[in-house]
Design an enzyme around this catalytic site. Structure first.
Site, short mmCIF file in Angstrom:
data_model
loop_
_atom_site.label_atom_id
_atom_site.label_comp_id
_atom_site.label_asym_id
_atom_site.label_seq_id
_atom_site.Cartn_x
_atom_site.Cartn_y
_atom_site.Cartn_z
N ASP A 1 118.30 9.09 38.31
CA ASP A 1 117.94 10.45 38.03
C ASP A 1 118.76 10.65 36.73
OD1 ASP A 1 118.00 13.04 37.65
OD2 ASP A 1 118.73 13.62 39.76
N LYS B 1 124.55 24.62 32.99
CA LYS B 1 125.04 23.85 34.51
C LYS B 1 126.05 22.70 33.91
CE LYS B 1 122.68 20.21 37.30
NZ LYS B 1 121.26 19.97 37.63
N ASP C 1 115.48 23.56 42.15
CA ASP C 1 116.34 22.47 41.27
C ASP C 1 116.64 23.33 40.21
OD1 ASP C 1 116.89 20.57 39.65
OD2 ASP C 1 114.90 20.09 39.13
N GLU D 1 120.35 15.80 44.06
CA GLU D 1 119.23 15.80 43.45
C GLU D 1 118.41 14.44 43.90
OE1 GLU D 1 120.39 16.46 39.36
OE2 GLU D 1 120.66 18.81 39.80
#
Length: 534
Positions: A191, A70, A8, A169
């Protein structure tokens, strides 16, 4: 024997996991922690620090420490003005307009920073497991577009990893949750991580995890909540002392760290104290920031951010053609879902009490580890059916987007569309590949452009050009064309997506390997050609 793992790659923290004895297990890093800060520090001496060591020196080295990379991966500089405000280092455009992170006079692609984090995770896991780690499934936000997915895959390659699969994810979280489910359940995964927000509707059970719909916001995450609290604290200090601590990079870094800590504490208590001694200096001497922040104040200044989560949830449920009565479970993923206001919103939208049995920080990596084991033949018999999050199409005459692939179509997939020329005797056409949901081409994301040449001169509308969209299991697009008259096929290389050229990737792979072999990842930077930029 090589070991396949699940990673992750998070905005704030990253986690690596593996399947052991049929159970997904998080692998601790070299410092003994189950999570690794997604941060890279570059010191004045030319050393490179990754993870906790980078975070520890961030206050004294604010412009030499990169975090939240990211949020910039696979994006152009013009797309990340909001994200650039939430970091202490400089974000600048490269020669191709892609976002680059300027550190100590050098422009780093975000993929390169992500690769450094991936390499540390893999090296630490290899030492813990006693075998090398060179295969991985890496997760991405469900709403990442093609450029962002390709950039993440490139980061894995630069890190020296064989990327077995890129998976979403929320899908990974549902995979970990549903591993032992024998009966069918409809699950909503909410999420909210450090940099992105996703929601997915999935059918789980009987060895199948099938995504029905996904939606999200790649410009919404915990970093934005931190920024609101930073601006609130700095604004109060400015009114009281006449000094804006945001103008000093070190003070700003201290503010961000204090804001993140306060946000976490306010999930458990009604108020918290923020104390930053010597945060600024004025005519009368040093100035200290002391403030009490209540949960009600924090929720008030971030209320619009919480409300932005509503639309993706409703869109996903509408696309899946379900109501809250059809949901069996609601899973919360990402550290930001610990905020009470977020959990209250989820209850209000779904009518369900969120499932608290999964660790929101670890479940994504654990699901990725399950998928890695499945792909290498070492895991359970599980079928994963994911979807493409955004529609794909081409720009046609009049600036209109023609959709070839609709959002939430199961992948892998192949779709073909036949096009023709707009003018008589036209021998070449410029094709613009788009991703998005708007009718006007200019309102969608341009994935790339290519030019078809040597078309037979003929009246407009007569030549038949078949364009085929291939989306692989990673959600990454490949294109090919076929001349309807000659049958000649051509594989198209898309340019202009903001991703790295192959030569850049190969250069960074070589540089990363140099670091590993020469200095174990703490070497001075070698003299390689760098990406050009201002």
């Amino acid at each position: 024997m090589a070991k396949a793992v699940g990673i992750d790659l998070g905005t704030t923290n990253s986690v690596i996991a593996t399947l052991d004895g049929g159970q997904a297990q998080v692998v601790p890093n070299a410092e003994g922690s189950r999570t690794t800060p997604s941060a890279v520090g570059f010191t004045e001496e030319g050393e490179r620090l990754v993870g906790q060591s980078a975070r520890r020196q961030a206050i004294l080295n604010p412009q030499g420490t990169v975090y939240s990379a990211k949020r910039f991966v696979g994006r152009r500089s013009a797309e990340v003005s909001q994200e650039a405000r939430a970091v202490t280092f400089d974000v600048a455009p490269g020669t191709d307009g892609a976002a680059r992170l300027r550190v100590r006079g050098r422009l780093h692609p975000p993929e390169e920073i992500s690769a450094m984090i991936l390499r540390k995770l893999a090296d630490d896991a290899g030492r813990f497991l006693g075998e090398r780690v060179d295969q991985a499934v890496i997760t991405v936000p469900a709403y990442f577009n093609d450029a962002q997915r390709t950039a993440t895959r490139d980061a894995g390659r630069i890190a020296g990893l064989e990327v077995l699969r890129i998976i979403n994810e929320p899908t990974a979280a549902a995979l970990a949750y549903g591993l032992d489910k024998r009966q069918h359940e409809t699950v909503l995964v909410f999420d909210l991580g450090g940099g992105t927000f996703d929601v997915s509707i999935l059918d789980v059970g009987e060895g199948v995890v099938e995504v029905r719909a996904t939606a999200g916001d790649t410009h919404l995450g915990g970093d934005d909540f931190d920024r609101r609290l930073v601006d609130h604290l700095a604004g109060e200090f400015l009114r009281e002392e006449g000094i804006d601590p945001r103008d000093d990079p070190q003070a700003l870094q201290r503010l961000f760290e204090a804001a993140e800590k306060a946000k976490v504490e306010l999930s458990a208590v009604d108020q918290t104290q923020v104390s930053l001694p010597f945060v600024a200096a004025g005519a009368g001497g040093p100035k200290h920031l002391n403030a009490t922040v209540t949960r009600s104040t924090f929720e008030q200044i971030t209320a619009d951010l919480v409300e932005r989560c509503q639309s993706p949830v409703r869109q996903a449920m509408s696309d899946a053609r379900i109501t809250d009565r059809d949901l069996d479970e609601v899973l919360l993923v990402g550290g930001s879902t610990r905020m009470p206001a977020v959990r209250d919103l989820v209850r209000r939208l779904t009518g369900k009490e969120p499932n608290m049995t999964v660790n929101p920080d670890e479940v994504v990596a654990m699901g990725a580890a399950v998928q890695a084991a499945v792909l290498t033949g070492q895991g359970p018999d599980v079928l994963l059916l994911d979807v493409i999050p955004l529609s794909l199409g081409l720009e046609t005459l009049g600036g209109v987007m023609i959709r070839t692939v609709d959002r939430n179509t199961t992948i892998p997939l192949r779709r073909a569309e036949v096009f023709s020329t707009a003018d008589d005797n036209q021998c070449a056409v410029d094709v613009v590949v788009l991703q998005g949901e708007r009718e006007r081409a200019a309102d969608n994301r341009v994935l790339g452009r290519f030019r078809l040449e040597d078309i037979r001169p003929a009246p407009r509308g007569e030549p038949q050009i078949e364009v085929t969209f291939d989306v692989d299991a990673n959600g990454i697009l490949n294109l090919s064309t076929r001349d309807g008259e000659t049958g000649v096929r051509q594989t198209i290389t898309i340019t202009g997506t903001g991703n790295l050229d192959r030569s850049d990737v190969e250069r960074m792979i070589a540089e990363a390997e140099w670091y590993r072999e020469e200095r174990g990842g703490r070497a001075r930077r070698p003299l390689h050609a760098e990406l050009s930029g201002p």
